[in-house]
Design a protein around this motif. Structure first.
Motif, PDB file in Angstrom:
ATOM      1  N   ASP A   5      74.484 -95.251  -5.143  1.00  0.00           N
ATOM      2  CA  ASP A   5      75.394 -94.645  -6.106  1.00  0.00           C
ATOM      3  C   ASP A   5      76.762 -95.310  -5.943  1.00  0.00           C
ATOM      4  OD1 ASP A   5      77.115 -93.093  -7.599  1.00  0.00           O
ATOM      5  OD2 ASP A   5      76.405 -91.173  -6.814  1.00  0.00           O
ATOM      6  N   HIS A 170      72.789 -88.744   0.284  1.00  0.00           N
ATOM      7  CA  HIS A 170      72.274 -88.025  -0.877  1.00  0.00           C
ATOM      8  C   HIS A 170      70.829 -88.460  -1.109  1.00  0.00           C
ATOM      9  CE1 HIS A 170      72.520 -91.454  -3.770  1.00  0.00           C
ATOM     10  NE2 HIS A 170      73.556 -91.810  -3.031  1.00  0.00           N
ATOM     11  N   ALA A 172      67.835 -89.529  -4.221  1.00  0.00           N
ATOM     12  CA  ALA A 172      67.784 -90.159  -5.542  1.00  0.00           C
ATOM     13  C   ALA A 172      66.349 -90.242  -6.049  1.00  0.00           C
ATOM     14  CB  ALA A 172      68.386 -91.571  -5.478  1.00  0.00           C
ATOM     15  N   ARG A 215      68.743 -86.763 -17.243  1.00  0.00           N
ATOM     16  CA  ARG A 215      69.768 -87.050 -16.232  1.00  0.00           C
ATOM     17  C   ARG A 215      70.151 -85.766 -15.510  1.00  0.00           C
ATOM     18  NH1 ARG A 215      68.940 -90.540 -14.168  1.00  0.00           N
ATOM     19  NH2 ARG A 215      66.983 -90.342 -15.251  1.00  0.00           N
ATOM     20  N   VAL A 216      70.350 -84.692 -16.266  1.00  0.00           N
ATOM     21  CA  VAL A 216      70.694 -83.400 -15.659  1.00  0.00           C
ATOM     22  C   VAL A 216      69.543 -82.881 -14.812  1.00  0.00           C
ATOM     23  CG1 VAL A 216      71.223 -80.979 -16.156  1.00  0.00           C
ATOM     24  CG2 VAL A 216      72.375 -82.800 -17.440  1.00  0.00           C
ATOM     25  N   GLU A 218      67.174 -84.609 -13.300  1.00  0.00           N
ATOM     26  CA  GLU A 218      67.022 -85.367 -12.062  1.00  0.00           C
ATOM     27  C   GLU A 218      68.100 -85.005 -11.054  1.00  0.00           C
ATOM     28  OE1 GLU A 218      65.054 -89.326 -11.146  1.00  0.00           O
ATOM     29  OE2 GLU A 218      67.066 -89.917 -11.813  1.00  0.00           O
ATOM     30  N   GLN A 219      69.330 -84.836 -11.514  1.00  0.00           N
ATOM     31  CA  GLN A 219      70.403 -84.451 -10.593  1.00  0.00           C
ATOM     32  C   GLN A 219      70.092 -83.118  -9.932  1.00  0.00           C
ATOM     33  OE1 GLN A 219      73.142 -86.107  -9.503  1.00  0.00           O
ATOM     34  NE2 GLN A 219      72.288 -87.859 -10.590  1.00  0.00           N
ATOM     35  N   ASN A 222      67.009 -83.756  -7.433  1.00  0.00           N
ATOM     36  CA  ASN A 222      67.163 -84.719  -6.326  1.00  0.00           C
ATOM     37  C   ASN A 222      67.225 -84.060  -4.953  1.00  0.00           C
ATOM     38  OD1 ASN A 222      66.944 -87.239  -7.532  1.00  0.00           O
ATOM     39  ND2 ASN A 222      69.118 -87.355  -8.044  1.00  0.00           N
ATOM     40  N   GLY A 226      63.878 -85.696  -4.343  1.00  0.00           N
ATOM     41  CA  GLY A 226      64.302 -87.079  -4.549  1.00  0.00           C
ATOM     42  C   GLY A 226      63.428 -88.038  -3.765  1.00  0.00           C
TER      43      GLY A 226
END
Length: 247
Positions: A5, A170, A172, A215-216, A218-219, A222, A226
């Protein structure tokens, strides 16, 4: 598809970056676009030749800013062909799980990283990777395949032992975990199974279109599932030596 990231791991124009085990070059290309002086290294000569072609195409298309530079070479992660303290930034993404001497790889990365430099390490996450191993021996029991599964605290411990200071982590690619579970369940080389083909189309659509909904999603997913664990660390600055005549 980037695992690192770059909002958490910024690359400044002019930074000298090593993408170690670059594979197809995804992180090297992004660093080049951001104005870095990039060296992409991999043991696979065929992939390196393809990365060289893409660097040339990017230069021709004007995708990299003035001052950026990029090269690619075949090499060994355990014997890097660079002097000490050669790079401001080192990226090693989805590599360490393949190499028996992972401590040796970390030692080489620390050696070529400048004091104050930064490193990004990514590996398959423990939980999703355990599911893949449980579903299929063929997933990992292949030449050059995954030989270990890291727990987060184990990887961070090895990073610290190498003399680095972790500063952030984090997860992913949550949407990719089910894809690999399906691959393992239906056969890692069986791309004709309907669930595998359907999910692959979804991933391609997501990568190309980047819709807000996925996108939302996956966030949100994660932290739970992830596919990759990502750690960032710095190499401590060297202590200042006392000036001559100072006790």
């Amino acid at each position: 598809m980037l695992t690192v990231d770059f909002s958490r791991f910024p690359i400044a124009p002019g930074d000298r970056v090593l993408d170690l085990g670059c594979g197809a070059g995804r992180h090297a290309f992004e660093c080049y676009r951001r104005g870095a002086r990039v060296v992409a290294l991999d043991r696979n000569g065929e992939e390196i030749r393809e990365v060289v072609r893409w660097f040339a195409a990017m230069e021709e298309a004007g995708e990299a800013p003035a001052g950026a530079d990029a090269s690619a070479l075949q090499g060994d992660a355990l014997a890097l062909p660079f002097p000490d303290a050669s790079f401001d930034v080192v990226i090693v993404s989805e590599v360490m799980e393949h190499i028996p001497d992972d401590k040796g790889v970390l030692a080489e990365m620390v050696r070529v990283l400048k004091p104050g430099g930064r490193i990004a390490v990514t590996v398959p996450r423990y939980g999703p990777e355990k599911v893949c191993w449980a579903l299929s021996d063929a997933y990992h029991q292949v030449e050059g395949g995954h030989i270990r599964i890291y727990r987060a605290d184990e990887l961070l411990g090895k990073i610290r032992e190498a003399g680095l200071r972790p500063y952030g982590t984090h997860h992913a690619h949550a949407l990719h975990s089910p894809y690999w579970w399906l691959k393992c369940a239906f056969g890692v080389d069986n791309d004709r199974a309907l669930p595998v083909r359907a999910y692959h189309k979804l991933l391609v659509w997501d990568i190309m279109k980047k819709p807000l909904a996925t996108r939302v999603a996956e966030q949100a997913l994660n932290p739970l599932m992830g596919k990759s664990f990502v750690a960032y660390a710095t190499k401590p600055q060297l202590p200042r030596l006392p000036e001559a005549g100072t006790p």
